[in-house]
Scaffold this motif. Structure first.
Motif, PDB file in Angstrom:
ATOM      1  N   ALA A 641       0.978  -1.205   0.104  1.00 58.05           N
ATOM      2  CA  ALA A 641      -0.100   0.077   0.159  1.00 58.05           C
ATOM      3  C   ALA A 641       0.860   1.151  -0.185  1.00 58.05           C
ATOM      4  CB  ALA A 641      -0.835  -0.127   1.214  1.00 58.05           C
ATOM      5  N   PHE A 642       2.106   1.111   0.872  1.00 60.44           N
ATOM      6  CA  PHE A 642       2.883   2.273   0.958  1.00 60.44           C
ATOM      7  C   PHE A 642       3.360   2.579  -0.492  1.00 60.44           C
ATOM      8  CE2 PHE A 642       7.024   3.977   1.702  1.00 60.44           C
ATOM      9  CZ  PHE A 642       6.939   5.220   2.169  1.00 60.44           C
ATOM     10  N   ASN A 643       3.877   1.574  -1.169  1.00 65.70           N
ATOM     11  CA  ASN A 643       4.639   1.816  -2.441  1.00 65.70           C
ATOM     12  C   ASN A 643       3.792   2.323  -3.564  1.00 65.70           C
ATOM     13  OD1 ASN A 643       6.946   0.595  -3.882  1.00 65.70           O
ATOM     14  ND2 ASN A 643       5.318  -0.304  -4.915  1.00 65.70           N
ATOM     15  N   LYS A 644       2.406   2.000  -3.434  1.00 60.53           N
ATOM     16  CA  LYS A 644       1.417   2.233  -4.448  1.00 60.53           C
ATOM     17  C   LYS A 644       1.300   3.878  -4.533  1.00 60.53           C
ATOM     18  CE  LYS A 644      -1.140  -1.839  -4.274  1.00 60.53           C
ATOM     19  NZ  LYS A 644      -2.618  -2.345  -3.865  1.00 60.53           N
ATOM     20  N   MET A 645       1.686   4.544  -3.356  1.00 64.64           N
ATOM     21  CA  MET A 645       1.250   5.727  -3.248  1.00 64.64           C
ATOM     22  C   MET A 645       2.422   6.860  -3.950  1.00 64.64           C
ATOM     23  SD  MET A 645       0.935   6.140   0.926  1.00 64.64           S
ATOM     24  CE  MET A 645       0.790   7.827   1.071  1.00 64.64           C
ATOM     25  N   PHE A 646       3.591   6.325  -4.323  1.00 66.58           N
ATOM     26  CA  PHE A 646       4.382   6.988  -5.089  1.00 66.58           C
ATOM     27  C   PHE A 646       4.429   6.800  -6.653  1.00 66.58           C
ATOM     28  CE2 PHE A 646       6.467   6.207  -1.126  1.00 66.58           C
ATOM     29  CZ  PHE A 646       7.047   7.206  -0.628  1.00 66.58           C
ATOM     30  N   ILE A 647       3.159   6.089  -7.210  1.00 60.71           N
ATOM     31  CA  ILE A 647       2.861   6.088  -8.745  1.00 60.71           C
ATOM     32  C   ILE A 647       1.917   6.968  -8.830  1.00 60.71           C
ATOM     33  CG2 ILE A 647       2.412   4.441 -10.341  1.00 60.71           C
ATOM     34  CD1 ILE A 647       3.542   2.294  -8.600  1.00 60.71           C
ATOM     35  N   GLN A 648       2.159   7.742 -10.040  1.00 59.19           N
ATOM     36  CA  GLN A 648       1.371   8.574 -10.765  1.00 59.19           C
ATOM     37  C   GLN A 648       1.196   8.253 -12.286  1.00 59.19           C
ATOM     38  OE1 GLN A 648       2.664  12.639 -10.623  1.00 59.19           O
ATOM     39  NE2 GLN A 648       1.120  13.280 -12.122  1.00 59.19           N
ATOM     40  N   THR A 649      -0.105   8.294 -12.835  1.00 55.69           N
ATOM     41  CA  THR A 649      -0.468   7.891 -14.043  1.00 55.69           C
ATOM     42  C   THR A 649      -0.804   9.121 -15.026  1.00 55.69           C
ATOM     43  OG1 THR A 649      -2.776   7.540 -13.712  1.00 55.69           O
ATOM     44  CG2 THR A 649      -1.254   5.667 -13.211  1.00 55.69           C
ATOM     45  N   GLU A 650      -0.705   8.830 -16.129  1.00 55.59           N
ATOM     46  CA  GLU A 650      -1.097   9.979 -17.208  1.00 55.59           C
ATOM     47  C   GLU A 650      -1.268   9.391 -18.436  1.00 55.59           C
ATOM     48  OE1 GLU A 650       1.018  13.635 -19.432  1.00 55.59           O
ATOM     49  OE2 GLU A 650       2.377  12.555 -17.891  1.00 55.59           O
ATOM     50  N   ALA A 651      -2.421   9.964 -19.010  1.00 57.12           N
ATOM     51  CA  ALA A 651      -3.084   9.492 -20.435  1.00 57.12           C
ATOM     52  C   ALA A 651      -2.488  10.322 -21.508  1.00 57.12           C
ATOM     53  CB  ALA A 651      -4.557   9.389 -20.249  1.00 57.12           C
TER      54      ALA A 651
END
Length: 863
Positions: A641-651
Motif C-alpha cells: 500500500a505504501f509503495n503504491k502511493m508513489f506512482i502517478q499515471t497519465e494518459a
C-alpha cells in the motif's frame, strides 16, 4: 618430406603444361559464374578462346612462351569486363607471375628462337641439333644455375673462337649469351635461397629434441609442458589410434626414444555391431587418418583396418543422424565475447572413449577430404551434399557446419561456421595431392632410410580376437540418437493445470519477464519489478493480461488461461528460446499470443493475432490489464500500500499512450517511467475501427465492487478514463474491432520502461510501427541463439535451465529433502551466513556420488 619436395622442385622444368592447367582451372571457375555470362558475350568469347589454348598448349617451348606473351592482353580484357571479379583478378595475377617467371629465366630462349635453323646453318649440324633440343623443353632451376644447357656451351665456344663465316651472327650471339648469363645468375640466386631453406629445415629437424616430453616410467609422451610452472603435464598420449603416433614414429626413427614406446600405446577395442574396432579418444577422423597424409598404409595391417573401419562408421553415423558425414576437431558455432568461433574435438561416440561426444554434431569438410584415398566415391558424393548446404565459399569449403544450432526460428537446422583454418585447408590439399598424384608425400617420407628401417611398426598384424573395452566412460543411461539433431522449436503444454507452474524467462540483459504456462508472471526492469507478482503455485493469477469481450453474446475470455480461466478449447502453450506462444479457440475466434522481449530496447511485446473462424461478423473489445509495482520485489511485498502511493499515471490521447511515473523517495533514487500502448495492425481497409479511446488506471474501478479478476466490471463496460493520483495504479487500454468471416487482425500490447519521459515516448512511437514489431520478433530468435553461443550453452541445456528456474520460482514439495532429514536440522537461516549465503533466495542443492558426475556440477554453475 619438405626437404624431398624442395629437391624435386629444383629438378623440375621451370615451365611445362601444368602452368597452363592451373590457368585453365581458374578460367573454368570463372566460366561457371552465371551472372557474368549474361553480362558480356564478348567477355566469355575471349575466355573460351583462352581455355581452348590452355587445355591444348603447344608442344614446343618457344610456342609456349609466345602463348604466354599473347594471353596477357586477353586476360586483362577479361578482368576489365568482369568488373574486377575476384577469380578474374586471380587469373590475371597468375598470368602476370608466369610472364615474370619467363622474363627471369627464359629471355635467352626467346632470343635464341629469333633465328630460324636455315639462318643458323653456318654454326654446324651439332649446334643446330643442340639448339633444336633445348628449344623443345624448359630446363630446371638446377640445370640453369649450373650451366647445363648444351647449346649455350656450344655457342660460347663458337663466340670465343670467332670463325669468319659466323661473323654476321655475333651480335645475335652476344645478346643470347648476355641474356643467358642474367638468367643463370637469377637462377643461382633462387637456387641458393632454396638450398639455404633446405639447410634450415635440416637444422630445425636436427635441433628438435622430444626426449624431455618422454615419460620414462610410462614409456609415453606427455601432452605438453607447462612453462609457467616448469612441469610436464600429467596426461599422456596413450592410444595407438591417435594423430600423435606420427610424432612417436618420427621420434623412434630418429633414435630419440626407444622402440618399446610404440608397444606402450593402448589398443582398446569396442564393439560396433558384430565388428571389433580400434578405439581412439574422441572418435575423430583426424585421429585415424591424419598420419596417412605422410605415411604408407599397408593392406591387412592393424592401422589400415582401423582407418577403413573409422571411415565406414563415420559414413554410417552420418546416415543415422540424417546429416553429411565427416566429424573431427574443428571450430563450431559457439562464440566468445569477441565474436570468435570456438574450437574443440567432435567425434563419433562408437569410436571414442571420451563421454558426451553425441551431445553436439558438427561436420567438417576437411574430415571428408582426409578419407579421399580410402573412399573416393563416397567422399565426392559427400562433398556435393555439403556444397548443396552452402558450405562451398569463395576460398573453398568453409570450416564446418554446426547441426546443434539453428540459424532461423523456422529455418533449416545447421549453422555454417564461415571461417577457413589454414591447417585444415592444408590437410585437404595434401589429401587431394596424394590421391591425384600417386601419394607423393608418403613416397617422400618413406624415402628417408630412417623411416624405412621402422616401416614394420606400421605393418602390425590384426589381432584374431582382441578383448573388448567394457569400462563405460559415457552416460550411465545413454539414449539412442534420433534423426533430428536440433532440439524441437520449443516445449509444449496442452493444459495450464500442471502440478506446479512451468515458467519461461526472457531477457535482453536489462529488461526481463517471466511467464507461466497459465499466463501469469511478471515484468522486470533492472532490480525493479514493473508488474506485481507473488509466488503462488496454486493460483498463479498475477501478471499482464488481455481480456476479450463480445458484446453481442456477452461472452468474456482472455488470451491466456488467466485471468478468466474457465474451460479453454484447444488450449496450448509453446515455450521456445526466444518467446512464449499461447493458442486457444473460443466461440469461433482463434487467438494466438506471442510474447517476446526486444533484444535492442527495454520493451516487452505481446502480439495477439485474432482470426474469425465463424461465418458471421464479430464485434470484439480487447482490454489490456497491467497491475503496476515499479519497485524491488521485497519492497512491494513488505509495504504494497505504501509503495503504491508513489506512482502517478497519465494518459496521452494524441499518442494513445498510458504513462506511469514513479516519484523518487529520495534524491539518490533514479526516475522510472513505464509506458503502455495497444497498436492495431492488419485491419484491412477499415483502419479506423476505434470509435473512441478508452483507458483505465485505477484497479479498484477496473475490478468493481464484489468482483474479481475473473469477471471485472471494466472488461464488459465502458472504461472510466481515470488518471493521475490513484490509490491502486494499473494500466489498461481498450481496442474495439470488427472481424469479417475468415479475417485476421493483429493487436499488440507494448510495455516499455525508461529513465526519462522522452525516452519512454520515443519507444512508444517506434513500436507503433508494425515493421518495428516484426523486426523485434524476428531479431529475438537470432539474439537468443547468439547468447547461447557466447555462453556455450546447447538449446536442450537452455530448456533444462528454464525448468530449473521454474522450481526455484515455484518451490516444489517433491524436491525438498525427506522429512527425516528436515527434522534433524538444528540451524536456522543464520546458520548459512558463515558460508556467505544469505538464505533470502531459493536454494538448489546438488549431491553427487561419483567423479564422473562433476559435469553436472559444471552444468549447474553454468545455469
Amino acid at each position: 618430406t619438405l626437404e624431398q619436395g624442395l629437391e624435386e622442385l629444383l629438378h623440375t622444368p621451370l615451365l611445362n603444361n601444368k602452368s597452363f592447367e592451373g590457368l585453365a582451372d581458374t578460367g573454368a571457375i570463372i566460366n561457371q559464374i552465371e551472372t557474368l555470362k549474361t553480362d558480356s558475350g564478348f567477355y566469355f568469347h575471349t575466355l573460351e578462346q583462352l581455355l581452348t589454348e590452355w587445355n591444348s598448349p603447344p608442344l614446343e617451348m618457344v610456342d609456349k612462351l609466345r602463348l604466354q606473351r599473347r594471353m596477357l592482353t586477353d586476360v586483362s580484357s577479361v578482368v576489365a569486363r568482369s568488373g574486377s571479379q575476384p577469380w578474374a583478378i586471380e587469373l590475371e595475377q597468375q598470368a602476370t607471375e608466369w610472364i615474370q617467371n619467363s622474363d627471369r629465366y627464359f629471355m635467352w630462349m626467346e632470343i635464341l628462337a629469333e633465328k630460324s635453323l636455315q639462318q643458323l646453318t653456318d654454326l654446324g649440324p651439332e649446334t643446330l641439333i643442340a639448339i633444336s633440343r633445348d628449344l623443345h623443353s624448359a630446363p630446371s632451376l638446377f640445370e640453369l644455375a649450373h650451366d647445363q644447357i648444351k647449346s649455350i656451351h656450344i655457342l660460347k665456344k663458337i663466340r670465343k673462337t670467332a670463325p669468319q663465316n659466323c661473323a654476321h651472327l655475333f651480335p645475335w650471339l652476344d645478346r643470347v649469351l648476355e641474356a643467358f648469363a642474367k638468367s643463370q645468375w637469377l637462377a643461382g640466386e633462387t637456387l641458393a635461397t632454396a638450398e639455404q631453406l633446405i639447410m634450415d629445415i635440416r637444422e630445425l629437424s636436427t635441433d628438435m629434441n622430444m626426449r624431455f616430453l618422454y615419460d620414462q616410467k610410462r614409456k609415453l609422451f606427455t601432452i605438453g609442458y607447462n612453462v609457467s610452472i616448469d612441469r610436464l603435464d600429467a596426461s599422456s598420449y596413450d592410444l595407438l589410434a591417435s594423430e600423435a603416433r606420427l610424432g612417436s614414429f618420427v621420434a623412434i626413427a630418429r633414435g630419440d626414444v626407444p622402440l618399446e614406446h610404440w608397444f606402450s600405446f593402448g589398443r582398446p577395442y569396442g564393439a560396433v555391431g558384430s565388428q571389433r574396432v580400434l578405439l581412439s579418444w574422441t572418435g575423430t577422423m583426424f585421429e585415424y587418418l591424419m598420419p596417412l597424409l605422410l605415411q604408407n598404409s599397408y593392406g591387412s595391417s592393424l592401422l589400415d583396418k582401423a582407418a577403413h573401419e573409422a571411415v565406414a562408421i563415420q559414413i554410417a553415423y552420418g546416415k543415422l543422424r540424417n546429416v553429411p558425414w565427416g566429424i573431427s576437431e574443428s571450430a563450431f558455432a559457439d562464440l566468445d565475447q569477441n565474436k570468435t568461433y570456438q574450437y574443440k574435438a567432435f567425434g563419433v561416440p562408437m569410436l571414442g572413449l571420451k563421454r558426451g561426444m553425441e551431445e553436439q554434431l558438427v561436420i567438417a569438410p576437411y574430415a571428408t577430404l582426409l578419407a579421399l584415398n580410402l573412399a573416393p566415391e563416397e567422399t565426392v558424393a559427400n562433398l556435393k551434399q555439403l556444397s548443396g548446404l552452402g558450405m562451398l565459399g569463395d576460398f573453398g569449403y568453409y570450416e564446418a557446419i554446426d547441426f546443434s544450432r539453428q540459424l532461423q526460428r523456422k529455418g533449416k537446422r545447421g549453422v555454417i561456421v564461415e571461417a577457413y583454418m589454414a591447417h585444415h585447408q592444408g590437410m585437404s590439399f595434401l589429401s587431394l595431392t596424394n590421391y591425384l598424384h600417386g601419394n607423393p608425400f608418403p613416397r617422400r617420407f618413406h624415402s628417408d632410410p630412417r623411416v624405412r628401417a621402422f616401416e614394420a611398426l606400421l605393418q602390425e598384424r590384426i589381432p584374431t580376437l582382441p578383448p573388448l573395452h567394457l569400462i563405460s566412460t559415457r552416460q550411465s543411461e545413454p539414449t539412442a540418437p534420433g534423426g533430428e539433431v536440433v532440439v524441437p522449436s520449443g516445449i509444449n503444454f496442452i493444459t495450464p493445470h500442471t502440478t506446479t507452474p512451468r515458467s519461461l524467462l526472457l531477457s535482453n540483459g536489462n529488461y526481463g519477464l517471466m511467464i507461466t504456462n497459465s499466463g501469469g508472471g511478471y515484468s522486470q526492469w533492472g532490480s525493479h519489478e514493473l508488474t506485481r507478482w507473488r509466488s503462488d503455485q496454486t493460483c498463479d493469477s498475477q501478471g499482464s493480461f488481455c481480456y476479450i469481450h463480445e458484446p453481442d453474446d456477452g461472452q468474456l475470455w482472455s488470451t491466456t488461461y488467466h485471468p478468466v480461466a474457465g474451460n479453454a478449447k484447444d488450449y496450448s502453450v509453446e515455450f521456445t528460446l526466444d518467446r512464449a506462444v499461447f493458442r486457444r479457440n473460443d466461440n469461433g475466434i482463434q487467438t494466438e499470443t506471442e510474447v517476446v522481449v526486444s533484444p535492442e530496447d527495454d520493451v516487452e511485446i505481446r502480439r495477439i493475432t485474432l482470426i474469425n473462424r465463424s461465418n458471421r461478423i464479430r464485434h470484439l473489445n480487447i482490454t489490456s490489464y497491467i497491475e503496476l509495482s515499479m519497485s524491488p520485489h521485497n519492497a512491494d511485498r513488505q509495504h504494497p500500500a505504501f509503495n503504491k502511493m508513489f506512482i502517478q499515471t497519465e494518459a496521452l490521447e494524441e499518442q494513445q499512450v498510458l504513462l506511469a511515473f514513479r516519484r523518487p523517495r529520495n534524491d539518490d533514487e533514479a526516475q522510472m517511467y513505464v509506458a503502455h500502448s495497444m497498436p492495431l495492425h492488419h485491419a484491412g481497409n477499415d483502419g479506423k475501427q476505434q470509435k473512441e479511446w478508452q483507458f483505465e488506471t485505477d484497479r479498484k474501478v477496473f475490478i468493481g465492487r464484489g468482483r474479481t479478476m475473473t469477471n471485472p466490471t471494466a472488461a464488459t463496460v465502458k472504461l472510466s478514463n481515470s488518471q493521475g493520483f490513484v490509490l491502486d495504479p494499473i494500466l489498461s487500454l481498450r481496442r474495439s474491432l470488427m472481424l469479417q468471416p475468415g479475417q485476421r487482425i493483429q493487436v499488440s500490447m507494448i510495455l516499455a520502461a525508461a529513465t526519462t519521459r522522452e525516452h519512454a515516448l520515443q519507444l512508444m512511437d517506434k513500436f507503433n510501427d508494425p515493421h518495428a514489431i516484426d523486426r523485434a520478433m524476428d531479431f529475438a530468435w537470432g539474439a537468443a541463439q547468439q547468447q547461447l553461443q557466447v555462453q556455450h550453452i546447447q538449446p536442450d541445456e537452455a530448456h533444462r535451465f528454464q525448468r530449473l528456474a521454474s522450481h526455484l520460482l515455484f518451490p516444489n514439495q517433491l524436491l525438498r529433502a525427506p522429512s527425516e532429514r528436515l527434522e534433524e536440522n538444528r540451524k536456522g537461516q543464520s546458520g548459512l551466513w558463515p558460508y556467505a549465503i544469505s538464505g533470502d533466495l531459493p536454494l538448489a542443492v546438488v549431491t553427487i556420488g561419483e567423479v564422473r558426475d562433476l559435469s553436472l556440477i559444471r552444468q549447474m554453475l553454468q545455469a
